[in-house]
Structure formats: structure tokens, C-alpha cells
Design an enzyme around this catalytic site. Structure first.
Site, mmCIF file in Angstrom:
data_model
loop_
_atom_site.group_PDB
_atom_site.id
_atom_site.type_symbol
_atom_site.label_atom_id
_atom_site.label_comp_id
_atom_site.label_asym_id
_atom_site.label_seq_id
_atom_site.Cartn_x
_atom_site.Cartn_y
_atom_site.Cartn_z
ATOM 1 N N LYS A 1 0.686 6.930 -6.649
ATOM 2 C CA LYS A 1 -0.462 7.815 -6.911
ATOM 3 C C LYS A 1 -0.087 9.278 -6.609
ATOM 4 C CE LYS A 1 -3.551 4.022 -5.918
ATOM 5 N NZ LYS A 1 -4.188 3.295 -4.822
ATOM 6 N N GLN B 1 -7.151 4.054 1.126
ATOM 7 C CA GLN B 1 -6.301 3.021 0.531
ATOM 8 C C GLN B 1 -6.660 1.643 1.091
ATOM 9 O OE1 GLN B 1 -4.051 3.319 -2.026
ATOM 10 N NE2 GLN B 1 -3.752 1.109 -1.894
ATOM 11 N N SER C 1 0.833 -1.211 0.000
ATOM 12 C CA SER C 1 0.000 0.000 0.000
ATOM 13 C C SER C 1 0.866 1.258 0.000
ATOM 14 C CB SER C 1 -0.926 0.028 1.212
ATOM 15 O OG SER C 1 -1.868 -1.000 1.112
#
Ligand code: NAD
Length: 285
Positions: free
Chosen positions: A50, A94, A43
């Protein structure tokens, strides 16, 4: 057969450039807030990617990192405070969350007007019932698969497509989108018996599981299109679901892992930020 090796990075780059140009014309940049809970290494990498894409597009990114052990109520409060913050245009939680948390309740705390992933009941429910419209938001993994098919100029009406995986994030929205576009869709999952009997007949396979070599080359029809969404991390390397090197010899087109669907998904997230930002501006004016 000369297979088409789909270059996800170059498809993503074009989308990012389009988003960047559109944002440059806006009076102020949009702001996307990420909430991350705990320290899942995968993650961490995805959020970093991102945020890097946000930078390229001119989107302001804000990361809220809550520590492992943080309770459901505290995360809900964070989401609500972002909902109320007029400077935040888009919110992303997330996933996956640590297993002691319940994701659905938290996702549905996000204001649908700021739900950039289109995962709230309000937005995904609406998306399910409406005709597909590229101008509206839709879950990004499905949009990335759509982008690959568009790149291949593939008319999928009536095509026999097998989607493997039925999660709310990847498999399900992808299957629904392909169905809307007129394909004959079969959804396989962990309880499917004899997976290869389905994949062997498929003209297009979309696999979203996360198990290396789940789809062997022998279980793929000659000339099929393979869109590999799955990611399994082994040490420092990542692998898709498909036995890539052998499959390459018999397919019409295939997405590699890494460098296939992943970068396109990030780019489609950026595009969703732009879409909801424009919509919020129209609502506020
Ligand atoms: P998930 O764990 O929620 O879902 C996995 C799905 O795989 C389930 O529906 C399950 O039924 C199915 N499955 C498990 N074992 C199976 C088997 N042996 N045969 C057939 N089906 C089986 O995961 P998710 O969030 O849907 O993500 C799936 C994979 O896609 C993960 O590897 C994830 O990292 C990856 N992913 C990649 C992108 C991208 O941009 N490339 C985006 C989203 C998810």
C-alpha cells in the site's frame, strides 16, 4: 471454452494512473496514515504494498508501528491524535489486529471523515442504506470485485451470485454491494452445510475465505465467473480459495491469486484516499 484470465495488475495500473493524474492537479498531496500493531508478516507485506502504491500515486504515506502487547487505550490515543492532526487526510488501521485487541471499538475511533476503508458504523451504515454511488467511498474489497465485473462488462441484474465469507471487511460489504446492483445473492460461511450445493448453481462465485482449494473445480458450474478474494499463505507462496488450474478449464472468467483481486483492492484504496481528500477539502473551504 476460452476462459478470460483477469489481469488484476493491469486493471489496478489504470486506476492508479487515474488517481495519480487527479492528485497531480491538487494544491498539495493527500496524506494517508497507517497504524499497524505487532509483527504479522502478511500485514507487513500488505502495508508495504500500500505504501508503494501511495508513492506511485503521489500520496504521502505515514506508518505508525505499535509493538505487540500495546494496549487498546494506547492505540485509541494514536487514532485520536491522527484525527486531530489537520495534515492527515486518511487513516487506516491494518487488520487483523493481534487477537488480544478488540478491533471494532478501535475502528470506530477513526473520524468518519478520515475513515478511508469505510468501516466505521457511521460510514458503512450510510453506505448500506444509500444507493451505490461510485463517487462515494465504500469498503475496498467490494469495490475491487465490482471493478472486475465492470471489466467483464457483466450485467449482474438477476444473476445468481454466491458470496462465500461474511466478514465485515470482505464478504458482507461485497454481498451488500452485489445486492444493491440487482443480483440474487446467497451468502455462505463457515456454518453453511454442503457448500457445493450452492456453488454448483452459481453463475458468479465470489470467495473470500482464505482456504486453499475450498472451491473445487467439480463444485463450479460450466461457464461461471469466479472472483477469488481469498488468500492463504503457505511458506513463501500464496493461494486463493479456488482449485485454479482445473477450474480454468470450465469457467467463463477467473481471477488468479496472486495477481487478481489483490492489486485492484490496493488501487481502490488509493481511489478512496482521493475521494475523502476531495470531500475534506470541500468541507474545509
Ligand atoms: P475472516 O477470517 O474475517 O473471514 C473469513 C470468512 O470465511 C468467515 O466469514 C467464515 O465464516 C468463512 N469461512 C471460513 N471457513 C469456511 C468454510 N470452510 N466454508 C465457507 N466459509 C468459510 O477473513 P476476511 O478478512 O474476510 O478475509 C477473507 C480472505 O480474503 C482472507 O484470506 C484474506 O486474506 C482475503 N482478503 C483478500 C483481499 C484482497 O485484496 N485480495 C482483501 C481482503 C481479504
Amino acid at each position: 471454452m476460452n476462459p478470460i484470465l483477469i489481469d488484476g495488475k493491469s486493471i489496478a495500473e489504470k486506476i492508479i494512473n487515474r488517481v495519480k493524474k487527479a492528485i497531480a492537479k491538487m494544491p498539495k498531496p493527500p496524506k494517508l496514515a497507517f497504524i499497524m500493531v505487532g509483527n504479522n508478516p502478511a500485514s507487513e507485506i500488505y502495508v508495504a504494498k500500500k505504501i508503494a502504491a501511495c508513492k506511485l500515486c503521489g500520496i504521502n504515506a505515514k506508518k505508525i508501528h505499535l509493538s505487540y502487547g500495546c494496549d487498546q487505550k494506547k492505540i485509541a490515543e494514536s487514532i485520536i491524535s491522527l484525527n486531530l492532526n489537520p495534515n492527515v487526510d486518511a487513516i487506516m488501521l491494518q487488520l487483523p489486529l493481534p487477537s488480544y485487541l478488540e478491533p471494532e471499538g478501535l475502528i470506530n475511533k477513526i473520524d468518519p471523515l478520515k475513515d478511508v476503508e469505510c468501516l466505521t458504523y457511521a460510514n458503512f451504515g450510510k453506505a448500506l442504506f444509500k444507493e451505490f454511488n461510485e463517487k462515494e467511498i465504500y469498503p475496498v474489497t467490494a469495490l475491487a470485485v465490482y471493478e472486475v465485473l465492470k471489466y467483464l462488462k457483466e450485467d449482474i441484474r438477476g444473476k445468481n451470485i454466491v458470496v462465500i465469507g461474511k466478514s465485515n471487511i470482505a464478504g458482507k460489504p461485497t454481498a451488500e454491494l452485489l445486492l444493491k446492483l440487482g443480483a440474487t445473492v446467497t451468502v455462505c460461511h463457515s456454518q453453511t452445510k454442503n457448500l457445493s450445493t450452492y456453488t454448483k448453481k452459481a453463475e458468479i462465485i465470489v470467495s473470500a475465505v482464505g482456504k486453499r482449494n475450498l472451491i473445487t473445480a467439480r463444485s463450479i458450474k460450466n461457464g461461471a465467473i469466479i472472483i477469488d478474494v481469498g488468500i492463504e499463505r503457505i511458506g513463501e507462496k500464496i493461494y486463493g480459495d479456488v482449485e485454479f488450474n482445473k477450474a480454468l478449464k470450465k469457467v467463463k472468467a477467473i481471477t488468479p491469486v496472486p495477481g487478481g483481486v489483490g492489486p485492484i483492492t490496493v488501487a481502490k484504496l488509493m481511489e478512496n484516499v482521493l475521494k475523502i481528500y476531495k470531500k475534506r477539502q470541500n468541507t474545509n473551504s
